[in-house]
Scaffold this active site. Sequence first.
Site, PDB file in Angstrom:
ATOM      1  N   ASN A  20       0.768  -1.171  -0.046  1.00 41.14           N
ATOM      2  CA  ASN A  20      -0.093   0.022   0.144  1.00 41.14           C
ATOM      3  C   ASN A  20       0.966   1.262   0.074  1.00 41.14           C
ATOM      4  O   ASN A  20       1.391   1.522   0.954  1.00 41.14           O
ATOM      5  CB  ASN A  20      -0.790   0.052   1.266  1.00 41.14           C
ATOM      6  CG  ASN A  20      -1.989   1.064   1.331  1.00 41.14           C
ATOM      7  OD1 ASN A  20      -1.800   2.060   0.478  1.00 41.14           O
ATOM      8  ND2 ASN A  20      -3.020   1.261   2.312  1.00 41.14           N
ATOM      9  N   LYS A  22       3.249   0.688   2.938  1.00 44.02           N
ATOM     10  CA  LYS A  22       3.013  -0.401   3.935  1.00 44.02           C
ATOM     11  C   LYS A  22       2.855  -1.767   3.271  1.00 44.02           C
ATOM     12  O   LYS A  22       2.619  -1.819   2.180  1.00 44.02           O
ATOM     13  CB  LYS A  22       1.528  -0.101   4.577  1.00 44.02           C
ATOM     14  CG  LYS A  22       1.456   1.172   5.368  1.00 44.02           C
ATOM     15  CD  LYS A  22       0.285   1.348   6.110  1.00 44.02           C
ATOM     16  CE  LYS A  22       0.291   2.768   6.845  1.00 44.02           C
ATOM     17  NZ  LYS A  22      -0.911   3.554   6.321  1.00 44.02           N
ATOM     18  N   ARG A  69      -2.605  -1.994  -3.532  1.00 44.04           N
ATOM     19  CA  ARG A  69      -3.825  -1.124  -3.113  1.00 44.04           C
ATOM     20  C   ARG A  69      -3.785  -0.008  -4.307  1.00 44.04           C
ATOM     21  O   ARG A  69      -2.978   0.637  -4.296  1.00 44.04           O
ATOM     22  CB  ARG A  69      -3.909  -0.789  -1.857  1.00 44.04           C
ATOM     23  CG  ARG A  69      -4.946  -0.011  -1.422  1.00 44.04           C
ATOM     24  CD  ARG A  69      -5.106   0.710  -0.178  1.00 44.04           C
ATOM     25  NE  ARG A  69      -6.458   1.486   0.158  1.00 44.04           N
ATOM     26  CZ  ARG A  69      -6.489   2.579   0.633  1.00 44.04           C
ATOM     27  NH1 ARG A  69      -5.320   3.026   1.340  1.00 44.04           N
ATOM     28  NH2 ARG A  69      -7.557   3.318   0.733  1.00 44.04           N
ATOM     29  N   HIS A 123     -13.246   2.643  -0.126  1.00 39.40           N
ATOM     30  CA  HIS A 123     -13.271   1.694   1.083  1.00 39.40           C
ATOM     31  C   HIS A 123     -13.721   0.445   0.589  1.00 39.40           C
ATOM     32  O   HIS A 123     -14.253  -0.490   1.350  1.00 39.40           O
ATOM     33  CB  HIS A 123     -13.935   2.127   2.183  1.00 39.40           C
ATOM     34  CG  HIS A 123     -13.485   3.255   3.211  1.00 39.40           C
ATOM     35  ND1 HIS A 123     -14.120   4.451   3.694  1.00 39.40           N
ATOM     36  CD2 HIS A 123     -12.045   3.641   3.288  1.00 39.40           C
ATOM     37  CE1 HIS A 123     -13.256   5.072   4.254  1.00 39.40           C
ATOM     38  NE2 HIS A 123     -11.877   4.677   4.156  1.00 39.40           N
ATOM     39  N   HIS A 164     -18.028   1.625   7.896  1.00 36.37           N
ATOM     40  CA  HIS A 164     -16.433   1.606   7.989  1.00 36.37           C
ATOM     41  C   HIS A 164     -16.152   3.127   8.727  1.00 36.37           C
ATOM     42  O   HIS A 164     -16.477   4.349   8.063  1.00 36.37           O
ATOM     43  CB  HIS A 164     -16.026   1.459   6.573  1.00 36.37           C
ATOM     44  CG  HIS A 164     -14.427   1.779   6.733  1.00 36.37           C
ATOM     45  ND1 HIS A 164     -13.459   0.630   6.338  1.00 36.37           N
ATOM     46  CD2 HIS A 164     -13.438   2.754   7.148  1.00 36.37           C
ATOM     47  CE1 HIS A 164     -12.179   1.035   6.415  1.00 36.37           C
ATOM     48  NE2 HIS A 164     -12.247   2.085   6.987  1.00 36.37           N
ATOM     49  N   ASN A 203     -10.185   6.792  10.079  1.00 35.62           N
ATOM     50  CA  ASN A 203      -9.737   8.198   9.910  1.00 35.62           C
ATOM     51  C   ASN A 203     -10.773   8.793   8.682  1.00 35.62           C
ATOM     52  O   ASN A 203     -11.252  10.009   8.934  1.00 35.62           O
ATOM     53  CB  ASN A 203      -8.537   8.332   9.462  1.00 35.62           C
ATOM     54  CG  ASN A 203      -7.632   8.310  10.621  1.00 35.62           C
ATOM     55  OD1 ASN A 203      -7.991   9.249  11.741  1.00 35.62           O
ATOM     56  ND2 ASN A 203      -6.474   7.767  10.693  1.00 35.62           N
ATOM     57  N   ARG A 239     -12.108  15.360   7.090  1.00 37.43           N
ATOM     58  CA  ARG A 239     -12.936  15.721   5.935  1.00 37.43           C
ATOM     59  C   ARG A 239     -14.462  15.735   6.435  1.00 37.43           C
ATOM     60  O   ARG A 239     -14.976  15.458   7.176  1.00 37.43           O
ATOM     61  CB  ARG A 239     -12.852  14.638   4.940  1.00 37.43           C
ATOM     62  CG  ARG A 239     -11.674  14.705   4.092  1.00 37.43           C
ATOM     63  CD  ARG A 239     -11.213  13.388   3.367  1.00 37.43           C
ATOM     64  NE  ARG A 239     -10.454  12.147   4.202  1.00 37.43           N
ATOM     65  CZ  ARG A 239     -10.342  11.107   4.085  1.00 37.43           C
ATOM     66  NH1 ARG A 239     -11.169  10.598   2.884  1.00 37.43           N
ATOM     67  NH2 ARG A 239      -9.740  10.161   4.635  1.00 37.43           N
ATOM     68  N   ASP A 287      -8.586  13.050  16.153  1.00 37.79           N
ATOM     69  CA  ASP A 287      -8.603  11.645  16.712  1.00 37.79           C
ATOM     70  C   ASP A 287     -10.081  11.664  17.622  1.00 37.79           C
ATOM     71  O   ASP A 287     -10.039  12.384  18.393  1.00 37.79           O
ATOM     72  CB  ASP A 287      -7.268  11.491  17.672  1.00 37.79           C
ATOM     73  CG  ASP A 287      -7.257   9.909  17.937  1.00 37.79           C
ATOM     74  OD1 ASP A 287      -8.272   9.482  18.456  1.00 37.79           O
ATOM     75  OD2 ASP A 287      -6.156   9.292  17.541  1.00 37.79           O
ATOM     76  N   GLY A 301     -15.183   1.847  14.569  1.00 41.19           N
ATOM     77  CA  GLY A 301     -16.358   0.780  14.638  1.00 41.19           C
ATOM     78  C   GLY A 301     -16.063  -0.210  15.222  1.00 41.19           C
ATOM     79  O   GLY A 301     -17.055  -1.117  15.871  1.00 41.19           O
ATOM     80  N   ASN A 330     -13.653  -0.357  17.847  1.00 40.48           N
ATOM     81  CA  ASN A 330     -13.217  -0.210  19.235  1.00 40.48           C
ATOM     82  C   ASN A 330     -14.026   0.803  19.900  1.00 40.48           C
ATOM     83  O   ASN A 330     -13.614   1.076  21.303  1.00 40.48           O
ATOM     84  CB  ASN A 330     -11.481   0.359  19.110  1.00 40.48           C
ATOM     85  CG  ASN A 330     -10.840  -0.632  18.431  1.00 40.48           C
ATOM     86  OD1 ASN A 330     -10.584  -1.622  18.683  1.00 40.48           O
ATOM     87  ND2 ASN A 330      -9.942  -0.059  17.241  1.00 40.48           N
ATOM     88  N   GLU A 390      -8.048  -5.181   5.203  1.00 45.28           N
ATOM     89  CA  GLU A 390      -7.947  -5.088   3.697  1.00 45.28           C
ATOM     90  C   GLU A 390      -6.726  -5.691   2.863  1.00 45.28           C
ATOM     91  O   GLU A 390      -6.974  -6.037   1.951  1.00 45.28           O
ATOM     92  CB  GLU A 390      -7.748  -3.437   3.529  1.00 45.28           C
ATOM     93  CG  GLU A 390      -8.946  -2.677   3.975  1.00 45.28           C
ATOM     94  CD  GLU A 390      -8.866  -1.266   3.929  1.00 45.28           C
ATOM     95  OE1 GLU A 390      -9.276  -0.372   2.966  1.00 45.28           O
ATOM     96  OE2 GLU A 390      -8.602  -0.791   5.299  1.00 45.28           O
TER      97      GLU A 390
HETATM   98  P1  AMP Z   1      -8.288   3.503  11.043  1.00 42.90           P
HETATM   99  O1  AMP Z   1      -8.236   4.765  10.190  1.00 42.90           O
HETATM  100  O2  AMP Z   1      -9.357   2.624  10.892  1.00 42.90           O
HETATM  101  O3  AMP Z   1      -7.080   3.152  11.629  1.00 42.90           O
HETATM  102  O4  AMP Z   1      -8.997   4.385  12.493  1.00 42.90           O
HETATM  103  C1  AMP Z   1      -8.165   5.376  13.099  1.00 42.90           C
HETATM  104  C2  AMP Z   1      -9.151   5.848  14.309  1.00 42.90           C
HETATM  105  O5  AMP Z   1      -9.675   5.202  14.855  1.00 42.90           O
HETATM  106  C3  AMP Z   1      -8.332   7.193  14.922  1.00 42.90           C
HETATM  107  O6  AMP Z   1      -8.137   8.091  14.398  1.00 42.90           O
HETATM  108  C4  AMP Z   1      -9.248   6.924  16.327  1.00 42.90           C
HETATM  109  O7  AMP Z   1      -9.812   8.237  16.233  1.00 42.90           O
HETATM  110  C5  AMP Z   1     -10.036   5.893  16.050  1.00 42.90           C
HETATM  111  N1  AMP Z   1     -10.257   5.130  17.277  1.00 42.90           N
HETATM  112  C6  AMP Z   1      -9.320   3.835  17.520  1.00 42.90           C
HETATM  113  N2  AMP Z   1      -9.780   3.324  18.688  1.00 42.90           N
HETATM  114  C7  AMP Z   1     -10.754   3.926  19.189  1.00 42.90           C
HETATM  115  C8  AMP Z   1     -11.569   4.191  20.293  1.00 42.90           C
HETATM  116  N3  AMP Z   1     -11.228   3.037  21.285  1.00 42.90           N
HETATM  117  N4  AMP Z   1     -12.326   4.593  20.591  1.00 42.90           N
HETATM  118  C9  AMP Z   1     -12.889   5.822  19.556  1.00 42.90           C
HETATM  119  N5  AMP Z   1     -12.003   6.151  18.369  1.00 42.90           N
HETATM  120  C10 AMP Z   1     -11.009   5.110  18.358  1.00 42.90           C
END
Ligand code: AMP
Length: 404
Positions: free
Chosen positions: A7, A14, A95, A184, A212, A215, A245, A286, A336, A338, A388
């Site tokens: 990726n 990655k 990817r 996605h 999904h 970020n 975004r 975040d 979603g 966590n 993915e």
């Molecule tokens: P991803 O792009 O799928 O790696 O998701 C990254 C985003 O997941 C991060 O910017 C976090 O804001 C969010 N994230 C990860 N763990 C948690 C959690 N326990 N609660 C809320 N948001 C989370």
Amino acid sequence: MKVLVLNAGSSSLKYQLFQLPEKQVLASGSVERIGESKSGIKHKVYQSGSASGKITLEVEIPDHKVGLEKIARLLLHGNTSVIKDQEEIEVVGHRVVHGAEKFSRPTLVDAGVLDELRKLSYLAPLHNPANITGIEVSMQVFKKAQQVAVFDTAFHQTLPSHVYRYAVPNELYTKHGFRAYGFHGTSHRYVSREAASFLGIDNDSFNAISIHLGNGCSMTAVKEGKSIDTSMGLTPMGGLMMGTRPGDFDPSLILFLGHALKMNFDEVDKLLNKNSGLKGITGENDLREVIKQYEENDPQAQLAIHMYIYRIRKYIGAYAVALGRVDAVIFTAGVGENSPFIRKEVCTELDILGIQLDEALNSAPSEETREIQHEDSRVKLLVVPTNEELEIVNEVVELTTPGE
Ligand code: AMP
């Protein structure tokens, strides 16, 4: 056979190396800050699918080719070695973000395909050029391997025209390809298939709403295993509110930014891609940080969370109508998977759609695919960890083993 999944981003690479047919991970990692002063590599080695060692290197990596050569060296030599000969890697799966209408399936890359991809770069200027660089350097480093491109847009090529067309003059579509493509797709395809298989439902008759939330955030209505609507459009900017975004907004905002605020296109681009969404409302992109502020009753964080949740709920309603029957709602990606809090807020008072969450199941910690609906819920609610890289391997296998 071994398949390397790559990726490539503008300053990163990655990767994951898989052993087939077991689809077991042998090594994974990332090359970061390519071309910058503090570049480096994080590399992990696995045994029987579990991480057994990791190293972090700070080395000068002026470009993607040097980065990939260093990856090859780590895979081949020393105590990180998992292959004896570079030619063991028979396929490199890449990817690629935008395949437009040209590429609705994984595609074996040759010079002609590379030319086509270059022509599509105007549709995804932030992503496709880096993806193409990844393919070009892989062709130089892994000369004997087949190079396969897997597209984020491909799963959504089943959208009907009344869904993907925008109500603007025809020639913007016929001459310039201006339409919704959706993104996605690799994740939505993977989690919807996983969910169908987990529930023991035939994928061809499975209807789901896939959410999904990472970020970037997007939702897809999956009917009989196929994408029939999705929240992102021409680019990954539309639909849900995201980290940086905005998701959907009245497009005349852009005219206002230009005419009234005298912003140029680069400034508008930065404002919408980097400084909007959660960050625009709270200063933080975040979601964990925003939730913390929400719990401290910060008014901007409260507003941001309400906006974020409301948009998801609105799309659930819209997709329930588009599908007619919903078998499952699927949560995936960083948020979603966590955040029980976000899942709970999304599912509150959705009895009208037959959606009822079980709070104990929702808050039970797990990293596995699981059901979190109440026993009275008509619709299944699932958390499915996305993968993915594994989906790219699945698609590479479908392409390279005819008849399977
Ligand atoms: P991803 O792009 O799928 O790696 O998701 C990254 C985003 O997941 C991060 O910017 C976090 O804001 C969010 N994230 C990860 N763990 C948690 C959690 N326990 N609660 C809320 N948001 C989370």
